[in-house]
Scaffold this active site. Structure first.
Site, PDB file in Angstrom:
ATOM      1  N   ARG A  23       0.830  -1.225   0.000  1.00  0.00           N
ATOM      2  CA  ARG A  23       0.000   0.000   0.000  1.00  0.00           C
ATOM      3  C   ARG A  23       0.858   1.266   0.000  1.00  0.00           C
ATOM      4  O   ARG A  23       0.501   2.272   0.619  1.00  0.00           O
ATOM      5  CB  ARG A  23      -0.960   0.024   1.198  1.00  0.00           C
ATOM      6  N   ARG A  27      -3.052   7.083   1.253  1.00  0.00           N
ATOM      7  CA  ARG A  27      -3.456   8.284   1.988  1.00  0.00           C
ATOM      8  C   ARG A  27      -2.408   8.885   2.900  1.00  0.00           C
ATOM      9  O   ARG A  27      -2.531  10.033   3.302  1.00  0.00           O
ATOM     10  CB  ARG A  27      -4.713   7.978   2.814  1.00  0.00           C
ATOM     11  N   ARG A  36      -6.561  12.669  -4.817  1.00  0.00           N
ATOM     12  CA  ARG A  36      -7.888  12.214  -4.401  1.00  0.00           C
ATOM     13  C   ARG A  36      -8.854  13.365  -4.157  1.00  0.00           C
ATOM     14  O   ARG A  36     -10.074  13.175  -4.190  1.00  0.00           O
ATOM     15  CB  ARG A  36      -7.759  11.340  -3.151  1.00  0.00           C
ATOM     16  N   ASP A  72      -7.092  -2.037  -7.222  1.00  0.00           N
ATOM     17  CA  ASP A  72      -7.650  -2.633  -6.009  1.00  0.00           C
ATOM     18  C   ASP A  72      -8.022  -4.075  -6.276  1.00  0.00           C
ATOM     19  O   ASP A  72      -8.432  -4.420  -7.395  1.00  0.00           O
ATOM     20  CB  ASP A  72      -8.877  -1.853  -5.527  1.00  0.00           C
ATOM     21  N   TYR A 149     -15.217 -10.558   0.752  1.00  0.00           N
ATOM     22  CA  TYR A 149     -15.859  -9.254   0.501  1.00  0.00           C
ATOM     23  C   TYR A 149     -17.163  -9.400  -0.269  1.00  0.00           C
ATOM     24  O   TYR A 149     -18.158  -8.729   0.013  1.00  0.00           O
ATOM     25  CB  TYR A 149     -14.902  -8.331  -0.264  1.00  0.00           C
TER      26      TYR A 149
HETATM   27  O1  CP3 Z   1      -0.075  -1.020  -2.701  1.00  0.00           O
HETATM   28  C1  CP3 Z   1      -0.388  -0.083  -3.482  1.00  0.00           C
HETATM   29  O2  CP3 Z   1       0.116   1.050  -3.408  1.00  0.00           O
HETATM   30  C2  CP3 Z   1      -1.326  -0.413  -4.625  1.00  0.00           C
HETATM   31  C3  CP3 Z   1      -2.692  -0.145  -4.388  1.00  0.00           C
HETATM   32  C4  CP3 Z   1      -3.594  -1.063  -3.557  1.00  0.00           C
HETATM   33  C5  CP3 Z   1      -4.821  -0.587  -3.040  1.00  0.00           C
HETATM   34  N1  CP3 Z   1      -5.487  -1.623  -2.503  1.00  0.00           N
HETATM   35  C6  CP3 Z   1      -5.294   0.813  -3.137  1.00  0.00           C
HETATM   36  C7  CP3 Z   1      -6.332   1.291  -2.210  1.00  0.00           C
HETATM   37  C8  CP3 Z   1      -3.511  -2.410  -3.232  1.00  0.00           C
HETATM   38  C9  CP3 Z   1      -2.387  -3.416  -3.493  1.00  0.00           C
HETATM   39  C10 CP3 Z   1      -4.724  -2.770  -2.580  1.00  0.00           C
HETATM   40  C11 CP3 Z   1      -5.050  -4.140  -2.119  1.00  0.00           C
HETATM   41  C12 CP3 Z   1      -6.260  -4.345  -1.308  1.00  0.00           C
HETATM   42  N2  CP3 Z   1      -7.489  -3.733  -1.442  1.00  0.00           N
HETATM   43  C13 CP3 Z   1      -6.373  -5.311  -0.290  1.00  0.00           C
HETATM   44  C14 CP3 Z   1      -5.301  -6.299   0.098  1.00  0.00           C
HETATM   45  C15 CP3 Z   1      -4.236  -5.717   0.931  1.00  0.00           C
HETATM   46  C16 CP3 Z   1      -4.563  -5.525   2.373  1.00  0.00           C
HETATM   47  O3  CP3 Z   1      -4.412  -4.391   2.844  1.00  0.00           O
HETATM   48  O4  CP3 Z   1      -4.926  -6.505   3.042  1.00  0.00           O
HETATM   49  C17 CP3 Z   1      -7.680  -5.226   0.227  1.00  0.00           C
HETATM   50  C18 CP3 Z   1      -8.257  -6.049   1.352  1.00  0.00           C
HETATM   51  C19 CP3 Z   1      -8.382  -4.226  -0.513  1.00  0.00           C
HETATM   52  C20 CP3 Z   1      -9.817  -3.838  -0.380  1.00  0.00           C
HETATM   53  C21 CP3 Z   1      -9.989  -2.422   0.026  1.00  0.00           C
HETATM   54  N3  CP3 Z   1      -9.655  -1.340  -0.755  1.00  0.00           N
HETATM   55  C22 CP3 Z   1     -10.524  -1.919   1.239  1.00  0.00           C
HETATM   56  C23 CP3 Z   1     -11.010  -2.783   2.391  1.00  0.00           C
HETATM   57  C24 CP3 Z   1     -10.507  -0.523   1.165  1.00  0.00           C
HETATM   58  C25 CP3 Z   1     -11.032   0.461   2.162  1.00  0.00           C
HETATM   59  C26 CP3 Z   1     -10.211   0.512   3.372  1.00  0.00           C
HETATM   60  C27 CP3 Z   1      -8.849   1.120   3.107  1.00  0.00           C
HETATM   61  O5  CP3 Z   1      -7.853   0.405   3.292  1.00  0.00           O
HETATM   62  O6  CP3 Z   1      -8.800   2.265   2.707  1.00  0.00           O
HETATM   63  C28 CP3 Z   1      -9.903  -0.184  -0.081  1.00  0.00           C
HETATM   64  C29 CP3 Z   1      -9.637   1.193  -0.587  1.00  0.00           C
HETATM   65  C30 CP3 Z   1      -8.276   1.487  -1.088  1.00  0.00           C
HETATM   66  N4  CP3 Z   1      -7.531   0.690  -1.897  1.00  0.00           N
HETATM   67  C31 CP3 Z   1      -7.534   2.676  -0.827  1.00  0.00           C
HETATM   68  C32 CP3 Z   1      -6.328   2.561  -1.526  1.00  0.00           C
HETATM   69  C33 CP3 Z   1      -5.222   3.575  -1.615  1.00  0.00           C
HETATM   70  C34 CP3 Z   1      -8.012   3.871  -0.029  1.00  0.00           C
HETATM   71  C35 CP3 Z   1      -8.928   4.642  -0.923  1.00  0.00           C
HETATM   72  C36 CP3 Z   1      -8.884   6.125  -0.688  1.00  0.00           C
HETATM   73  O7  CP3 Z   1      -9.682   6.600   0.110  1.00  0.00           O
HETATM   74  O8  CP3 Z   1      -8.086   6.814  -1.366  1.00  0.00           O
END
Ligand code: CP3
Length: 339
Positions: A23, A27, A36, A72, A149
């Site tokens: 990640r 943010r 964003r 994502d 999910y």
């Molecule tokens: O690593 C990176 O920089 C690449 C981007 C990336 C995102 N999500 C962007 C994202 C990656 C590799 C993921 C994987 C992901 N997404 C997982 C597996 C990794 C882990 O943390 O266990 C999961 C479970 C998700 C599903 C997901 N996406 C959730 C539950 C959420 C909301 C909660 C949260 O973590 O913000 C997201 C949103 C998300 N995906 C954001 C980002 C940067 C935040 C969105 C925002 O408000 O900008």
């Protein structure tokens, strides 16, 4: 090109461990928050130009040894017709959760080029922009984590729908997992064709099941995905809360096993042996402590990983309120190491 990451994945000799951060675009970076402020999350994911911009942000600021395409794990579920939205403060929400064999009818098996081509376009663009600076990772969720999910309809604390289904009608749930595996294989092949140089499968909820139930329920679809990608690019499996599954994980067809911070890499190494590269596993919360302590914490992890390849990372995604300067101190502490 800095190919340290790819060499370490393959277990080849390296002068120090490569480092990237799960990640790493997100943010905690003010420059990500600025993007964003202009576009919502899903629009960002669907706009290759903006994806390239945020994918490169941590490369420019932190100097990590690998890039991961901004996307994502849930995007393929939207492409299958489940209706994904990100509600403010709530995380992901699906309009049409899948909770029974009959519900499988509501899902389509998409043509990934048509439905997810924006991810492939972004990968190709990022490769051009990187111009060989560091390798580019693609990724997907494990079928089990995607199902968690999709069945819950979003995030959950208890996973009552998913686990209830697993006891009520395991065959039906296995049918869903098998469909998710097929879509994931197409999706990952598309990412490689577009230029992804390594792949990580995220299994955020892999630890929900005890070992025998994991082997029966979660393993077959995971193995279908990993087996289909074997022999392409280096493959990483990331398991969260999976310390009780290490004997199982040791026999997965992957190059790299990535674990969370709750288990020591020396304990992992003792179980999985020397032929596999380990990834991880600094506690993400350590980036909230005194950065002066990071070199010692990093050194300890490097020592524990001995006996095979090692890619340094956190044990889970970086926390959204992490000070960027502490993330930089972590990366620099790793890059100062010499074996
Ligand atoms: O690593 C990176 O920089 C690449 C981007 C990336 C995102 N999500 C962007 C994202 C990656 C590799 C993921 C994987 C992901 N997404 C997982 C597996 C990794 C882990 O943390 O266990 C999961 C479970 C998700 C599903 C997901 N996406 C959730 C539950 C959420 C909301 C909660 C949260 O973590 O913000 C997201 C949103 C998300 N995906 C954001 C980002 C940067 C935040 C969105 C925002 O408000 O900008």
């Amino acid at each position: 090109m800095n190919d340290l990451f790819l060499r370490a994945c393959r277990g080849e000799p390296v002068e120090r461990p490569p480092v990237w951060i799960m990640r790493q675009a997100g943010r905690y970076l003010p420059e990500y928050r600025a993007v964003r402020a202009e576009v919502d999350f899903l629009t960002l994911c669907r706009t290759p130009e903006r994806v390239a911009e945020v994918t490169l942000q941590p490369i420019d600021r932190l100097g990590v040894d690998a890039a991961i395409v901004f996307a994502d794990i849930l995007l393929p579920l939207d492409a299958m017709g489940a209706g994904l939205a990100f509600e403010k403060g709530e995380g992901p929400v699906f309009e049409r959760p899948v909770r029974s064999l009959a519900d499988l009818e509501t899902l389509s098996v998409p043509d990934v080029d048509a439905a997810l081509g924006y991810v492939f376009d972004a990968i190709a663009l990022v490769r051009r922009r990187l111009a060989g600076r560091v390798p580019l990772l693609g990724f997907a969720g494990s079928p089990w984590t995607l199902a968690a999910y999709l069945v819950e309809g979003g995030t959950s604390k208890s996973f009552g729908h998913l686990l209830g289904w697993s006891y009520r009608d395991p065959e039906g749930l296995l049918a869903l997992l098998d469909i998710l595996a097929d879509v994931t294989v197409d999706y990952l092949h598309g990412q490689i064709a577009a230029g992804a140089q390594a792949l990580q499968v995220f299994d955020t909820w892999g630890g929900l099941l005890e070992r025998r139930r994991w082997a029966e329920l979660a393993r077959p679809s995971l193995e279908k995905v990993l087996g289909a990608m074997a022999g392409t690019v280096p493959l990483i499996y990331y398991g969260n809360g999976t310390a009780h599954l290490l004997e199982e994980l040791a026999t997965l067809p992957v190059d790299v096993l990535s674990v969370d911070w709750r288990v020591g890499l020396d304990e992992v190494r003792a179980i999985v042996g020397e032929g596999i590269t380990l990834q991880g596993n600094l506690d993400p919360a350590a980036l909230h402590g005194d950065p002066a302590r990071l070199p010692a914490l990093v050194r300890d992890i490097v020592d524990r990983a001995r006996g095979g390849g090692h890619v340094m990372n956190l044990g889970h995604g970086i926390l959204p309120d992490t000070p960027p300067e502490n993330a930089l101190a972590f990366v620099q502490a790793v890059q100062a190491i010499r074996y």
